[in-house]
Design an enzyme around this catalytic site. Structure first.
Site, PDB file in Angstrom:
ATOM      1  CD  GLU A 148      -2.776  -1.215   2.507  1.00  0.00           C
ATOM      2  OE1 GLU A 148      -2.982  -0.140   3.113  1.00  0.00           O
ATOM      3  OE2 GLU A 148      -3.364  -2.268   2.799  1.00  0.00           O
ATOM      4  CG  LEU A 149       5.115   3.004  -1.973  1.00  0.00           C
ATOM      5  CD1 LEU A 149       5.859   3.238  -0.667  1.00  0.00           C
ATOM      6  CD2 LEU A 149       6.093   2.534  -3.047  1.00  0.00           C
TER       7      LEU A 149
END
Ligand code: G3I
EC number: 3.2.1.8
Length: 387
Positions: A275-276
């Protein structure tokens, strides 16, 4: 009749008019011809990192239903994996007990199958965005049966079409102990083992992951490692660990990220950045991670870039992305996927967390889907390495 030949000033006027018409003609025609595109060696993100890891993005319903065709095209061009940002969470998939809503999820799966995109199911078990009816369950037996039915029904429906499942999401506290969720409270740690077991039974081929934030913090990392070891000892299948990677411009340090990648890889499982994003906004409480229950009223001071991001910060963001991608490439034998939590800055949840209604710039594309300096800096890594 007065002849022009004998009148130099009339001749001059005529020439002037003709030149004006010619100039006008040239202007109209040149305006029609678009200036040539600048020569670029850049290829897409997914092509650039094809030898390293999958490159993905969290997507929302507008993109999948093609209402947002610009965004949908960008997905096809840049990414080879997608994760639904919200639509497959419990409250949407099983809003009432035993009543499943598959329509939206089916559309996601169709979209990814048609476009040869690896699909990540997010998520089967999470204490947040649960349906209200689950929270009202008082008996352990009923909760266990409901959890089993939820995991098995959904995983079974998409057998063979899902690359991997975030089976359990955010089951840890910051000190590495197990979070006192409804599931832990009523079912004990068995709920973790069972959820993975049920998912495997329903879809034996899908990869199964544990996913959490602040996975670079020492205590939490120890807890995550213990959790994975416990699952492995129980003989259940776990293929990978998701470091959500909701990070800042300076925290965590590259060293902390690297130590964590190595520690998780030592468990013999895949490591993923799931979930950068990188916040550029002030964080007065030093909040890290993604505890969604922490939300506050804002002030103008807390929203300093409401018009645009200053170049100096854009450059800092680009450098930060370049540094972390260099690290990811260095460890690409251990990292199987890097997924951004959104595509363009306008969509990001970070415009509303930990303070509502701010203007954040955490991703690689701006609000009009134009690539930012950060996008180019990430691609540069591969260009540099091929020269
Ligand atoms: O569905 C309602 C809609 O009916 C209503 O009109 C609208 C008005 O605000 O709200 C909609 O719900 C929102 C939902 O996203 C869907 O858009 C919620 O308010 C909002 O709180 C919710 O936020 C999501 C958050 O998870 C909830 O926990 C974010 O978009 C999503 O990015 C975020 O994702 C999580 C991961 O799943 C797990 N890891 C952390 C990550 C970031 O928090």
């Amino acid at each position: 009749m007065f002849h022009m030949k004998n009148n130099p000033s009339a001749l001059f006027k005529k020439i002037k008019n003709l030149s004006f018409i010619a100039l006008l003609f040239l202007m109209v025609n040149c305006a029609d011809q678009k200036p040539p595109l600048p020569e670029t060696k850049e290829v897409s993100l997914k092509e650039s990192f094809a030898d390293n890891f999958l490159i993905g993005a969290a997507v929302n319903d507008a993109l999948i239903s093609l209402k947002d065709s610009l965004g949908a095209n960008l997905i096809k061009k840049e990414y080879n994996t997608i994760t639904p940002e919200n639509s497959m969470k419990w409250m949407y998939m099983e809003p009432q007990q035993g009543v499943f809503e598959f329509e939206t999820a089916d559309r996601y799966i169709d979209f990814s199958t048609k476009n040869n995109i690896a699909f990540i199911g997010h998520n089967l078990v999470w204490h947040s965005q649960l349906a209200e009816w689950v929270e009202k369950i008082t008996s352990a037996e009923e909760l266990n049966a409901s959890l089993k039915n939820h995991v098995q029904t959904i995983a079974a429906r998409y057998t063979g079409k899902i690359h991997g499942w975030d089976v359990v999401n955010e089951a840890l506290n910051e000190d590495g102990t197990l979070r006192n969720s409804l599931f832990l409270e009523k079912l004990g740690p068995d709920y973790l083992v069972n959820s993975f077991k049920w998912a495997e039974e329903a879809d034996p081929k899908a990869e199964l992951y544990y996913n959490d934030y602040n996975m670079t913090h020492v205590e939490k990392r120890k807890g995550a490692i213990e959790l994975v070891k416990m699952l492995q000892k129980e003989g259940v299948k776990i293929d990978g660990i998701g470091m959500q990677a909701h990070w800042g411009l300076e925290d965590p340090t590259l060293e902390q990220i690297e130590t964590s990648i190595l520690a998780y890889a030592d468990l013999g499982i895949k490591v993923m950045m799931t979930e950068l994003d990188i916040t550029v906004l002030p964080n007065p409480w030093d909040l890290e991670g993604a505890e969604v229950s922490q939300n506050f009223e804002g002030s103008e001071q807390m929203n300093p870039y409401s018009d645009q991001l200053p170049d100096s910060v854009a450059t800092q963001l680009a450098k930060r992305y370049k540094d972390i991608f260099e690290l990811f490439v260095k460890h690409s034998d251990k990292i199987s996927r890097v997924t951004f939590w959104g595509i363009n800055d306008g969509h990001s949840w970070l415009n509303n967390w930990p303070i509502e209604k701010r203007t954040n710039y955490p991703l690689l594309f701006d609000r009009s889907y134009q690539p930012k300096a950060a996008y180019h800096s990430v691609l540069e890594i591969k260009q540099d390495s091929t020269h």
